[in-house]
Design an enzyme around this catalytic site. Sequence first.
Site, PDB file in Angstrom:
ATOM      1  N   LYS A  90       0.844  -1.190   0.000  1.00  0.00           N
ATOM      2  CA  LYS A  90       0.000   0.000   0.000  1.00  0.00           C
ATOM      3  C   LYS A  90       0.880   1.242   0.000  1.00  0.00           C
ATOM      4  O   LYS A  90       1.926   1.278   0.663  1.00  0.00           O
ATOM      5  CB  LYS A  90      -0.900  -0.040   1.241  1.00  0.00           C
ATOM      6  CG  LYS A  90      -1.851   1.128   1.399  1.00  0.00           C
ATOM      7  CD  LYS A  90      -2.671   0.950   2.670  1.00  0.00           C
ATOM      8  CE  LYS A  90      -3.549   2.133   2.966  1.00  0.00           C
ATOM      9  NZ  LYS A  90      -4.331   1.956   4.220  1.00  0.00           N
ATOM     10  N   SER A 167      -8.955   2.520   4.304  1.00  0.00           N
ATOM     11  CA  SER A 167      -8.105   3.132   3.310  1.00  0.00           C
ATOM     12  C   SER A 167      -7.258   2.144   2.511  1.00  0.00           C
ATOM     13  O   SER A 167      -6.513   2.555   1.615  1.00  0.00           O
ATOM     14  CB  SER A 167      -7.174   4.135   4.009  1.00  0.00           C
ATOM     15  OG  SER A 167      -6.301   3.492   4.922  1.00  0.00           O
ATOM     16  N   SER A 191      -9.070   0.421   8.621  1.00  0.00           N
ATOM     17  CA  SER A 191      -8.631   0.452   7.222  1.00  0.00           C
ATOM     18  C   SER A 191      -8.134  -0.869   6.667  1.00  0.00           C
ATOM     19  O   SER A 191      -7.911  -0.975   5.463  1.00  0.00           O
ATOM     20  CB  SER A 191      -7.546   1.518   7.040  1.00  0.00           C
ATOM     21  OG  SER A 191      -8.099   2.804   7.144  1.00  0.00           O
TER      22      SER A 191
END
Length: 497
Positions: A90, A167, A191
Amino acid sequence: MCGADGLRMLPGTATPEARMTPDEYAELDATALAALLRKGELSADEVHDAATTALDAVGPRLGAVVGERFAAPLEHAADGPFAGVPFAIKDLIVHAAGVPQGAGTRLLGDGIPMPADTHLMTRFRRAGLATLARTATPELGFNATTEPVATGPVRNPWDTSRSPGGSSGGSAALVAARALPVAHANDGGGSIRIPAAACGLVGLKPSQGRTSPGPDYADPLLGMGVEFVVTRTVRDAAGLLDAVHGHEPGDRYLLPDPPRPYADEVGTGSRRLRVAVCTTPFSGAGSVDPRCTEATEATARVLEGLGHEVTRAAPELDAAAFDDANLVAWTSFLADGVDVLAAALGVEPGPDVLEAATLACAEHGRALRAADLYAADRVFNATRRAVAAFHQRFDLVLTPTMNVPNTPLGYLDQDDPSRDARGWYDHIFSTAGFTALSNVTGNPAISLPLGRTEEGWPVGVQVMAPYGDESTLLALAADLERAMPWDRHRPAGGSAT
């Protein structure tokens, strides 16, 4: 064909005459791929070819990869437990030497090349994970969807008009589409678990301190931020936690090692447990979709059938004080991040480089006093102690993961100038009122795809355990995976196969 260990065997696929097909690649989780690579049943080259073909197939449809995928995997150990297994990081917090990080914001342009690995990245490499790409995140991670202005929206492979959550939505979309078996994710308020729920995955948030946040951070987001991965199976979550957990010199927390490998818990199963079921959001925010409630209640009934003691109960919390304190934590962390980056780059934070809600939250964070942070810490202390006392009576807490199965693209618009900091916070957590509690307490929690909607979307159910007890959590999760299997339920429109 299956071997004696239950893994799918692909005889001859290591030869040019019988390359692994996309469908065969999509069938294999990280544990199975690693075993076949280790035995020589598959070659690293053909796994890499299958993964890059899959990434290229879903990339234009989902928008989950940031920039170009890497021409070759990042360097990784050839003898690690997951050697050669395709992976992505990520584009937030964890970083690799020489690889840009953009954090989903125009403030960083195309991304700033990182000078060194974070500790967890080093452990990912040591585990043998073959990193092929960066995955999208909302701006600076402060959203429950992944639709940054900087890189564009990520689409849910189950329904490309819907959000994959956030996220860690870029990572979740790729794993759900079976372009990757596993990908890095992080979690400061849900997230990991929110996108796992929206995309039909296993999302384990480990205990605070179980994975290292160093060297860049001691306690990211006042201790609420935790790093790990999203997976399709419980055994992958357990095996990967075995591979990467542990203390690094200078880390603030030193948790005891588990009594045995987490992977062993998957096969052994759980003891009889006391399970509290709660379907009212801990934060007090938002209503709950009946489909999320029913998925939780159905799971509770399965647990009763497995012999567990199930009770409707919840810890007593001051929801308003909790939300006020959480807002202080998020906006102060965001303000610090924005100001540090802007100063380093010589850029003025403004609407040309930051989204409207990000700016509003940063302004709110700058206006806080030291007394506000200490007041928030007092609330967090009371919350941790209330939940710890509750766990004296209950081994686990069962809830929906989200208030809704997912959200439409555009619903959580971080560039909406009409919302101030509190309005933005309330808007996010009205869709995810169950996840932030375990970030504040540091407890491990996992989202499992145990429900389905009439549209075919997955519905996540969350289980939370006492601080440091991933073993009990993973043992029960494995039991639920056997009792309520989800592997054959897959996305169609956004899949790599």
